[in-house]
Design an enzyme around this catalytic site. Structure first.
Site, PDB file in Angstrom:
ATOM      1  N   SER A  73      -2.919   7.282  -3.317  1.00 17.97           N
ATOM      2  CA  SER A  73      -1.665   6.805  -3.905  1.00 17.97           C
ATOM      3  C   SER A  73      -0.469   7.200  -3.052  1.00 17.97           C
ATOM      4  O   SER A  73      -0.447   8.281  -2.450  1.00 17.97           O
ATOM      5  CB  SER A  73      -1.505   7.402  -5.303  1.00 17.97           C
TER       6      SER A  73
ATOM      7  N   TYR B 221       3.477   0.912  -3.711  1.00 21.01           N
ATOM      8  CA  TYR B 221       4.230   0.224  -4.758  1.00 21.01           C
ATOM      9  C   TYR B 221       5.160  -0.786  -4.103  1.00 21.01           C
ATOM     10  O   TYR B 221       5.369  -0.780  -2.887  1.00 21.01           O
ATOM     11  CB  TYR B 221       5.037   1.236  -5.572  1.00 21.01           C
TER      12      TYR B 221
ATOM     13  N   THR C 171       0.133  -2.260  -5.615  1.00 17.90           N
ATOM     14  CA  THR C 171       0.236  -2.245  -7.077  1.00 17.90           C
ATOM     15  C   THR C 171       1.361  -3.179  -7.507  1.00 17.90           C
ATOM     16  O   THR C 171       2.513  -2.965  -7.157  1.00 17.90           O
ATOM     17  CB  THR C 171       0.506  -0.818  -7.580  1.00 17.90           C
TER      18      THR C 171
ATOM     19  N   LYS D 125      -3.505  -5.100  -6.870  1.00 18.55           N
ATOM     20  CA  LYS D 125      -3.973  -4.399  -8.072  1.00 18.55           C
ATOM     21  C   LYS D 125      -2.964  -4.568  -9.207  1.00 18.55           C
ATOM     22  O   LYS D 125      -1.784  -4.296  -9.035  1.00 18.55           O
ATOM     23  CB  LYS D 125      -4.148  -2.907  -7.753  1.00 18.55           C
TER      24      LYS D 125
ATOM     25  N   HIS E  93      -3.331  -1.045 -15.366  1.00 15.30           N
ATOM     26  CA  HIS E  93      -2.811   0.274 -14.997  1.00 15.30           C
ATOM     27  C   HIS E  93      -3.339   1.353 -15.942  1.00 15.30           C
ATOM     28  O   HIS E  93      -2.631   2.306 -16.280  1.00 15.30           O
ATOM     29  CB  HIS E  93      -1.278   0.274 -14.996  1.00 15.30           C
TER      30      HIS E  93
END
Length: 387
Positions: A107, A130, A156, A252, A276
């Site tokens: 992440s 992100y 994401t 995602k 999520h």
């Protein structure tokens, strides 16, 4: 050492060992947590077809995800703050995944940096990003991921605006954490965890502090996170990120057939059916309920993976039988990490692999590639009749 036979055993150990604010971060959803709960409970509605008098020798769970060989089609999902569940958590999880032969996704909001993980592993891993406003920072992230030999980017797409997670707010969990009297008192009881954290230098967001503009120390992180996420995200922006990266892209956060079609149009190499983990739009359908609809829409055009709710090898089998080519575990591996560090992540993978292998055998299959709807009994109401 207790006898560990299922992920639930690791979860209980994780809860005892890890500070409440970090345990709750992993084991919670947004608002009423309806979607968080149904992500798991909806798997229970799907039953398995037992077959007998079938040769079960020589079974194999080996497969591929985005062209990469995997020991089983299960990746470690990108989970923020993993390095607070256990000291150097991302490094430990990545090493366990590499040794087991499954993908690890790091992440952006990790405690250990991209470089930290690359320095302690030998095989390429995936990096999650992100959709942030700052193009300069995004390009540096992509460049750093490329330099670390990351083989894919996971974008994401369901976090333009943060869903409200009541437990995180009450525990003061933010970036950086705002410790309350209650959370400090709880931290003081987690002595083994605290001693490990004192021995590591990695306690802050390693991909951001010292890399993002204006974020030179943890105290300046709060204002950056408040402004960083881009609420104006659209498909053109995703195309820009794909061009900035130039390699394999996994999107995602797909939870709608029309969005899945759009993902195909922008050239995604794979999509992840995910809500999520129930931490964004509470009241949305579970990932496993949406999967058949997405498969019908794009299943032959793009590789489809599934995330959210998987807590066992049987859950993995059900997702694969409904068409997914890969699955992701987040809470399951974090439970192992929080319970026993790297050995706990390995144990979580071993548990899921054994459950997958034995269930596959009892369903009369020897090769994971042969799983399909013929292995399942799905109630008619599972698919829903929504107005």
């Amino acid at each position: 050492m207790p006898v560990i036979t299922e992920i639930e055993d690791l979860r209980r150990m994780h809860k005892r060992r890890t500070p409440k604010m970090f345990y709750d971060y992993a084991e919670s959803g947004s608002w009423t947590e309806q979607t968080f709960r149904e992500n798991s409970s909806d798997f229970d509605m799907i039953r398995l077809r037992q077959r007998i008098a079938v040769d079960m020798a020589g079974r194999s769970t080996k497969s591929q995800m985005i062209g990469e060989d995997v020991a089983m089609p299960v990746a470690l999902a990108p989970v923020g703050l993993t390095g607070m569940q256990c000291a150097d958590g991302e490094i430990k999880a990545a090493r366990a995944a590499e040794k087991f032969g499954v993908p690890f996704a790091l992440s952006t909001m990790s405690i250990c940096s991209i470089e930290d993980v690359a320095d302690h592993t030998t095989k390429p891993f995936w990096f999650q990003v992100y959709t942030l406003k700052d193009d300069e920072f995004m390009q540096r992230l992509f460049d750093r991921a490329r330099a670390a030999n990351c083989s894919a980017i996971v974008i994401t797409v369901d976090l333009q605006i943060m869903g409200q997670r009541h437990k995180d707010l009450k525990n003061g969990l933010s970036a950086p954490p705002k410790f309350t009297i209650a959370s400090m008192a709880n931290l003081a009881t987690k002595i083994p965890w605290g001693l490990e954290m004192l021995r590591t230098k990695r306690r802050f967001f390693g991909n951001i502090v010292g890399h993002a503009k204006g974020v030179s120390d943890p105290s300046s992180l709060a204002s950056w996170t408040a402004e960083a996420f881009d609420p104006s995200l659209d498909w053109e922006r995703i195309k820009q990120f794909r061009k900035m990266w130039g390699g394999k892209v996994i999107l995602k956060g797909i939870l709608d057939a029309e969005d899945a079609k759009k993902a195909v149009e922008v050239g995604a190499d794979a999509i992840v059916v995910s809500n999520h983990g129930g931490r964004q739009l509470d009241g949305a359908l579970s990932s496993i309920r949406i999967l058949p609809e997405v498969m019908d829409a794009v299943g032959d055009k793009v590789e489809v993976h599934l995330d959210s709710g998987i807590r066992s090898g049987q859950d993995v089998l059900k997702a694969l039988a409904l068409g997914a080519k890969g699955t992701y575990i987040g809470r399951a591996f974090v439970n192992g990490l929080g319970a026993m560090g790297e050995a706990g992540v390995t144990k979580a993978l071993e548990i899921i692999h054994k459950e997958l292998d034995v269930t596959m055998a009892l369903c009369g299959e020897r090769d994971i590639a042969n799983l399909g709807k013929h292995n399942l009994l799905v109630p008619k109401e599972f698919y829903g009749d929504w107005a």
